[in-house]
Design a protein around this motif. Structure first.
Motif, PDB file in Angstrom:
ATOM      1  N   CYS A  13     -26.793  19.731 -48.148  1.00 54.58           N
ATOM      2  CA  CYS A  13     -26.387  20.435 -46.921  1.00 54.58           C
ATOM      3  C   CYS A  13     -25.776  19.454 -45.922  1.00 54.58           C
ATOM      4  N   PHE A  14     -26.448  18.326 -45.692  1.00 52.81           N
ATOM      5  CA  PHE A  14     -25.930  17.330 -44.751  1.00 52.81           C
ATOM      6  C   PHE A  14     -24.627  16.719 -45.253  1.00 52.81           C
ATOM      7  N   ALA A  15     -24.536  16.467 -46.552  1.00 52.82           N
ATOM      8  CA  ALA A  15     -23.297  15.917 -47.114  1.00 52.82           C
ATOM      9  C   ALA A  15     -22.139  16.905 -46.923  1.00 52.82           C
ATOM     10  N   THR A  16     -22.418  18.184 -47.107  1.00 53.74           N
ATOM     11  CA  THR A  16     -21.384  19.210 -46.920  1.00 53.74           C
ATOM     12  C   THR A  16     -20.944  19.296 -45.463  1.00 53.74           C
ATOM     13  N   VAL A  17     -21.905  19.241 -44.536  1.00 48.14           N
ATOM     14  CA  VAL A  17     -21.564  19.265 -43.107  1.00 48.14           C
ATOM     15  C   VAL A  17     -20.699  18.051 -42.762  1.00 48.14           C
ATOM     16  N   ARG A  18     -21.077  16.869 -43.260  1.00 44.92           N
ATOM     17  CA  ARG A  18     -20.283  15.652 -42.991  1.00 44.92           C
ATOM     18  C   ARG A  18     -18.866  15.804 -43.521  1.00 44.92           C
ATOM     19  N   GLN A  35     -14.314   4.108 -34.635  1.00 47.42           N
ATOM     20  CA  GLN A  35     -15.081   2.859 -34.692  1.00 47.42           C
ATOM     21  C   GLN A  35     -16.569   3.155 -34.501  1.00 47.42           C
ATOM     22  N   VAL A  36     -17.208   3.591 -35.566  1.00 46.70           N
ATOM     23  CA  VAL A  36     -18.624   3.931 -35.525  1.00 46.70           C
ATOM     24  C   VAL A  36     -19.365   3.177 -36.622  1.00 46.70           C
ATOM     25  N   LYS A  37     -20.654   2.959 -36.382  1.00 43.51           N
ATOM     26  CA  LYS A  37     -21.486   2.342 -37.417  1.00 43.51           C
ATOM     27  C   LYS A  37     -22.744   3.175 -37.592  1.00 43.51           C
ATOM     28  N   LYS A  38     -23.295   3.115 -38.781  1.00 46.27           N
ATOM     29  CA  LYS A  38     -24.525   3.851 -39.067  1.00 46.27           C
ATOM     30  C   LYS A  38     -25.688   3.195 -38.342  1.00 46.27           C
ATOM     31  N   ARG A  39     -26.603   4.041 -37.827  1.00 46.88           N
ATOM     32  CA  ARG A  39     -27.778   3.547 -37.081  1.00 46.88           C
ATOM     33  C   ARG A  39     -29.073   4.126 -37.628  1.00 46.88           C
ATOM     34  N   GLY A  40     -29.221   4.160 -38.939  1.00 45.08           N
ATOM     35  CA  GLY A  40     -30.451   4.652 -39.524  1.00 45.08           C
ATOM     36  C   GLY A  40     -30.457   6.157 -39.712  1.00 45.08           C
ATOM     37  N   LYS A  41     -31.640   6.650 -40.050  1.00 50.19           N
ATOM     38  CA  LYS A  41     -31.813   8.073 -40.341  1.00 50.19           C
ATOM     39  C   LYS A  41     -32.811   8.676 -39.363  1.00 50.19           C
ATOM     40  N   ASP A  42     -32.798   9.982 -39.275  1.00 50.11           N
ATOM     41  CA  ASP A  42     -33.746  10.719 -38.446  1.00 50.11           C
ATOM     42  C   ASP A  42     -35.132  10.655 -39.088  1.00 50.11           C
ATOM     43  N   GLU A  43     -36.193  10.550 -38.254  1.00 49.75           N
ATOM     44  CA  GLU A  43     -37.553  10.445 -38.792  1.00 49.75           C
ATOM     45  C   GLU A  43     -38.007  11.733 -39.472  1.00 49.75           C
ATOM     46  N   ARG A  44     -37.676  12.886 -38.890  1.00 50.64           N
ATOM     47  CA  ARG A  44     -38.133  14.163 -39.427  1.00 50.64           C
ATOM     48  C   ARG A  44     -37.208  14.723 -40.497  1.00 50.64           C
ATOM     49  N   GLN A  45     -35.947  14.359 -40.438  1.00 49.89           N
ATOM     50  CA  GLN A  45     -34.969  14.816 -41.429  1.00 49.89           C
ATOM     51  C   GLN A  45     -34.263  13.582 -41.997  1.00 49.89           C
ATOM     52  N   PRO A  46     -34.814  12.983 -43.049  1.00 51.16           N
ATOM     53  CA  PRO A  46     -34.279  11.714 -43.552  1.00 51.16           C
ATOM     54  C   PRO A  46     -32.845  11.793 -44.083  1.00 51.16           C
ATOM     55  N   GLU A  47     -32.344  12.974 -44.358  1.00 51.05           N
ATOM     56  CA  GLU A  47     -30.956  13.121 -44.820  1.00 51.05           C
ATOM     57  C   GLU A  47     -29.971  13.106 -43.653  1.00 51.05           C
ATOM     58  N   ARG A  48     -30.473  13.210 -42.432  1.00 44.80           N
ATOM     59  CA  ARG A  48     -29.653  13.289 -41.218  1.00 44.80           C
ATOM     60  C   ARG A  48     -29.313  11.878 -40.750  1.00 44.80           C
ATOM     61  N   GLN A  49     -28.038  11.505 -40.882  1.00 40.06           N
ATOM     62  CA  GLN A  49     -27.569  10.157 -40.555  1.00 40.06           C
ATOM     63  C   GLN A  49     -27.308  10.021 -39.055  1.00 40.06           C
ATOM     64  N   ARG A  50     -27.734   8.888 -38.485  1.00 42.44           N
ATOM     65  CA  ARG A  50     -27.421   8.564 -37.084  1.00 42.44           C
ATOM     66  C   ARG A  50     -26.277   7.558 -37.050  1.00 42.44           C
ATOM     67  N   TYR A  51     -25.530   7.599 -35.940  1.00 43.85           N
ATOM     68  CA  TYR A  51     -24.383   6.708 -35.760  1.00 43.85           C
ATOM     69  C   TYR A  51     -24.367   6.181 -34.331  1.00 43.85           C
ATOM     70  N   GLN A  52     -23.633   5.071 -34.142  1.00 47.17           N
ATOM     71  CA  GLN A  52     -23.362   4.578 -32.795  1.00 47.17           C
ATOM     72  C   GLN A  52     -21.881   4.235 -32.714  1.00 47.17           C
ATOM     73  N   CYS A  53     -21.267   4.647 -31.606  1.00 49.78           N
ATOM     74  CA  CYS A  53     -19.843   4.419 -31.388  1.00 49.78           C
ATOM     75  C   CYS A  53     -19.639   3.043 -30.755  1.00 49.78           C
ATOM     76  N   HIS A  54     -18.712   2.250 -31.291  1.00 51.34           N
ATOM     77  CA  HIS A  54     -18.382   0.948 -30.709  1.00 51.34           C
ATOM     78  C   HIS A  54     -17.565   1.108 -29.426  1.00 51.34           C
ATOM     79  N   SER A  55     -16.780   2.172 -29.343  1.00 46.46           N
ATOM     80  CA  SER A  55     -15.893   2.360 -28.181  1.00 46.46           C
ATOM     81  C   SER A  55     -16.651   2.787 -26.930  1.00 46.46           C
ATOM     82  N   CYS A  56     -17.467   3.841 -27.035  1.00 44.81           N
ATOM     83  CA  CYS A  56     -18.148   4.364 -25.845  1.00 44.81           C
ATOM     84  C   CYS A  56     -19.634   4.018 -25.807  1.00 44.81           C
ATOM     85  N   GLY A  57     -20.179   3.511 -26.899  1.00 43.59           N
ATOM     86  CA  GLY A  57     -21.583   3.117 -26.939  1.00 43.59           C
ATOM     87  C   GLY A  57     -22.565   4.257 -27.135  1.00 43.59           C
ATOM     88  N   GLN A  58     -22.084   5.486 -27.219  1.00 45.63           N
ATOM     89  CA  GLN A  58     -22.955   6.649 -27.376  1.00 45.63           C
ATOM     90  C   GLN A  58     -23.505   6.738 -28.801  1.00 45.63           C
TER      91      GLN A  58
END
Length: 158
Positions: A13-18, A35-58
């Motif tokens: 499901c997460f792969a399809t959404v991505r 310009q984004v980098k991966k920032r780990g996974k969600d604790e409750r949903q391990p398939e849910r990828q987190r990211y951080q933007c290099h441009s805006c820092g969000q």
């Protein structure tokens, strides 16, 4: 009893959404930068990828800025709900199939419909366009005499 929710995989499901959200690669949900980098996974949903933007820092994740964000139901339940809506099942039938409260399903189906409408492109008219005349009567609730056709009223008076 076989439950349909056991037949679908969270990771897919997460792969399809991505894939649907970012077919050209992940971009920032806030500024659109690539310009984004991966920032780990969600604790409750391990398939849910987190990211951080290099441009805006969000920071953001796979669901940030979507109708799925901020809700307690897992993504696979939303996907199954959407699938069952496509089969033209009632909210009560969907609730029974997914083992959810009918009020929760009502909220989910409303949000899904609104999301579909929001993404639907506006129609573009081209070539020769014709319109028929329409006469709409509104604002006469409880007063059927006010809605009556003029010809019928004049014939009754005459």
């Amino acid at each position: 009893m076989l439950r349909i929710s056991n037949l679908i995989d969270d990771a897919r499901c997460f792969a399809t959404v991505r894939q649907m959200r970012w077919p050209e690669g992940v971009t920032c949900a806030h500024c659109g930068s690539a310009q984004v980098k991966k920032r780990g996974k969600d604790e409750r949903q391990p398939e849910r990828q987190r990211y951080q933007c290099h441009s805006c820092g969000q920071q953001f994740d796979d669901l940030t800025g979507t109708i799925f964000a901020g809700h307690h139901q897992p993504l696979k339940v939303w996907i199954l709900c959407l699938y069952l809506m496509g089969l033209n099942l009632s909210n009560q039938q969907i609730a029974k199939e997914l083992g959810l409260n009918k009020d929760a399903v009502q909220q989910m189906t409303t949000l899904l419909r609104q999301g579909i409408v929001a993404k639907k492109p506006a129609p573009t008219l081209w070539g020769r366009v014709e319109c028929d005349e329409v006469y709409v009567v509104a604002g006469h609730k409880g007063h059927p005499d006010a809605v009556q056709k003029r010809g019928a009223k004049d014939a009754a008076d005459g």
